[in-house]
Design a protein around this motif. Structure first.
Motif, mmCIF file in Angstrom:
data_model
loop_
_atom_site.group_PDB
_atom_site.id
_atom_site.type_symbol
_atom_site.label_atom_id
_atom_site.label_comp_id
_atom_site.label_asym_id
_atom_site.label_seq_id
_atom_site.Cartn_x
_atom_site.Cartn_y
_atom_site.Cartn_z
ATOM 1 N N VAL A 224 22.984 9.292 42.560
ATOM 2 C CA VAL A 224 22.161 8.812 41.042
ATOM 3 C C VAL A 224 22.636 9.369 40.056
ATOM 4 O O VAL A 224 22.978 8.696 39.027
ATOM 5 N N ALA A 225 22.712 10.457 39.806
ATOM 6 C CA ALA A 225 23.588 11.459 38.870
ATOM 7 C C ALA A 225 24.928 11.095 38.975
ATOM 8 O O ALA A 225 26.032 11.766 39.184
ATOM 9 N N GLY A 226 25.651 10.071 38.587
ATOM 10 C CA GLY A 226 27.136 9.329 37.712
ATOM 11 C C GLY A 226 26.839 9.663 36.800
ATOM 12 O O GLY A 226 26.112 9.933 35.347
ATOM 13 N N ALA A 227 28.220 8.999 35.993
ATOM 14 C CA ALA A 227 28.474 8.849 34.701
ATOM 15 C C ALA A 227 27.601 8.446 33.664
ATOM 16 O O ALA A 227 26.851 9.134 32.474
ATOM 17 N N LEU B 53 26.345 15.743 36.600
ATOM 18 C CA LEU B 53 27.030 15.038 37.814
ATOM 19 C C LEU B 53 26.808 15.138 38.867
ATOM 20 O O LEU B 53 27.054 16.878 39.280
ATOM 21 N N ALA B 54 26.593 14.418 40.391
ATOM 22 C CA ALA B 54 26.473 14.870 41.169
ATOM 23 C C ALA B 54 27.944 15.010 42.572
ATOM 24 O O ALA B 54 28.125 13.495 42.165
ATOM 25 N N LEU C 140 34.865 12.694 40.676
ATOM 26 C CA LEU C 140 34.901 13.442 40.398
ATOM 27 C C LEU C 140 35.674 13.654 38.995
ATOM 28 O O LEU C 140 34.726 13.597 37.566
ATOM 29 N N GLU C 141 36.780 13.568 38.881
ATOM 30 C CA GLU C 141 37.633 13.496 37.258
ATOM 31 C C GLU C 141 36.798 12.301 36.650
ATOM 32 O O GLU C 141 37.399 12.911 35.068
ATOM 33 N N GLY D 169 27.071 18.561 32.516
ATOM 34 C CA GLY D 169 27.755 20.095 33.828
ATOM 35 C C GLY D 169 28.130 19.205 34.809
ATOM 36 O O GLY D 169 27.625 18.155 34.808
ATOM 37 N N VAL D 170 28.243 19.746 36.478
ATOM 38 C CA VAL D 170 28.982 19.576 37.511
ATOM 39 C C VAL D 170 27.601 20.086 38.535
ATOM 40 O O VAL D 170 27.933 21.586 38.156
ATOM 41 N N ASN D 171 27.043 19.061 39.644
ATOM 42 C CA ASN D 171 27.112 20.162 40.673
ATOM 43 C C ASN D 171 27.797 20.169 42.034
ATOM 44 O O ASN D 171 27.910 19.130 41.973
ATOM 45 N N LEU D 172 27.547 21.433 42.123
ATOM 46 C CA LEU D 172 28.936 21.715 42.919
ATOM 47 C C LEU D 172 28.465 21.742 44.649
ATOM 48 O O LEU D 172 27.065 22.624 44.467
#
Length: 363
Positions: free
Chosen positions: A29-32, A47-48, A57-58, A73-76
């Motif tokens: 869901v949490a894309g660009a 970002l998921a 991801l890049e 941010g990015v969720n890792l």
């Protein structure tokens, strides 16, 4: 949003966003598209990355940067085999925030902080918050049991004050938030802001198929269920026929389905069998799940993809918080955030006007 309606908290100061609202890192869901819309609206989008390969991801990070110059941010996944590579990717592209679904290793926190990246793990208990705070995390997000996806049993109204009492770093409240009243309430508790997943999923900027979003809107407050049948961990999902089937089908039938979906996830993620097994071992060592439950965990990415990307509710799951029963529209991120902050400011002003009269009562 006018300047005098802005709410400044440690969350906005640390991250550079305008509003103390976080769009959580929801897989598929949490894309660009959603993250950039959230960022442009002045909130913090995450970002998921758990459902993305390193290259994907890049690409997503670069796409967000093309769409906006605002912080995001990015969720890792802290237990992913390539977590150090993903951390280096964030550093290289100067991503503002790294969030984690599980506690990251102390050396990963240090590496991120040394490069100016704000570290925000998610926690489900006060002791987890204490651990990551001692390791140098800048802030934490709590998710109460009302939240969608993997969740705990403690409601936000109890988990939030417990964590606030345990640590002296900023705390973001997640689980059960969807409007300005919730933001005002979280701030009154002492939180630095709120995190929302389902509410952002149900926006016009979300890439989830329109038919699926409209299906969400038909569910009430009793429309979700917490089940362990999907992947061995408590998972809050919409009560669809497919999920009801998971609850009733036998172990053999479920295991065969898991095997098919494991093959699909292997192809999608780009992991070889050795990499998939290694990831499973790491997940096993960081949890108390049995090996049978770890096998079930292979269900999750593909089941969620079927529902949230392909729109197939007959063969997929739809993660959802209980707030789905309070949502009846699909605004843009800009409209949603403006509405929430405006309402929160109104509520806070009203509370400020209700001052306690300390004049002694005359008898």
């Amino acid at each position: 949003m006018t300047a005098d309606a802005l709410i400044r908290t440690p969350l906005t100061e640390l991250t550079g966003v305008d509003h103390p609202i976080v769009q959580t890192g929801m897989g598929w869901v949490a894309g660009a598209r959603l993250v950039s819309a959230t960022a442009r609206a002045g909130a913090l989008g995450l970002l998921a990355s758990a459902t993305m390969s390193l290259d994907e991801l890049e690409k997503a990070i670069l796409e967000v940067k093309e769409r906006t110059d605002r912080p995001f941010g990015v969720n890792l996944r802290a237990d992913a085999g390539d977590a150090p590579k993903r951390v280096e990717l964030l550093i290289r592209h100067q991503v503002k925030v790294a969030s984690f679904a599980l506690a990251p290793k102390q050396e990963l926190i240090a590496r991120l902080k040394d490069n100016g990246i704000v570290v925000m793990p998610s926690v489900g208990a006060a002791r987890h918050a204490e651990k990551v705070a001692a390791w140098g995390a800048d802030m934490v997000m709590v998710q109460g049991g009302e939240g969608g996806g993997h969740t705990g049993a403690v409601p936000s109204s109890l988990l939030l004050p417990a964590v606030l009492d345990a640590v002296d770093i900023p705390v973001v409240a997640g689980g059960g938030f969807f409007d300005g009243r919730g933001l005002a309430a979280a701030l009154a508790y002492g939180a630095a802001g709120i995190g929302m997943g389902t509410r952002f999923l149900l926006t016009s900027d979300s890439a989830v198929p329109q038919a699926i979003k409209e299906k969400y809107l038909t569910f009430g407050l009793d429309g979700t269920i917490v089940t362990r049948k999907a992947d061995g961990m408590p998972h809050r999902l919409l009560r669809t026929e497919f999920v009801d089937g998971l609850e009733t089908e036998g172990v053999l039938h479920r295991t065969l389905g898991t095997a098919r979906r494991t093959v699909s996830f292997k192809k999608m993620s780009g992991l070889g069998w050795l990499g998939l097994i290694a990831d499973g071992r790491r997940m096993k060592s960081s949890s108390d799940r049995s090996w049978s439950q770890m096998i079930l965990a292979a269900n999750t990415p593909m089941l969620l993809k079927a529902g949230l990307v392909e729109g197939d509710t007959s063969a997929g799951m739809l993660a959802s918080g209980q707030v789905v029963g309070m949502i009846d529209d699909l605004p843009s991120c800009d409209e949603l955030i403006d509405r929430i902050v405006t309402e929160a400011v109104t509520r806070l002003v009203q509370l400020d006007s209700q001052r306690v009269d300390r004049t002694p009562v005359q008898h």
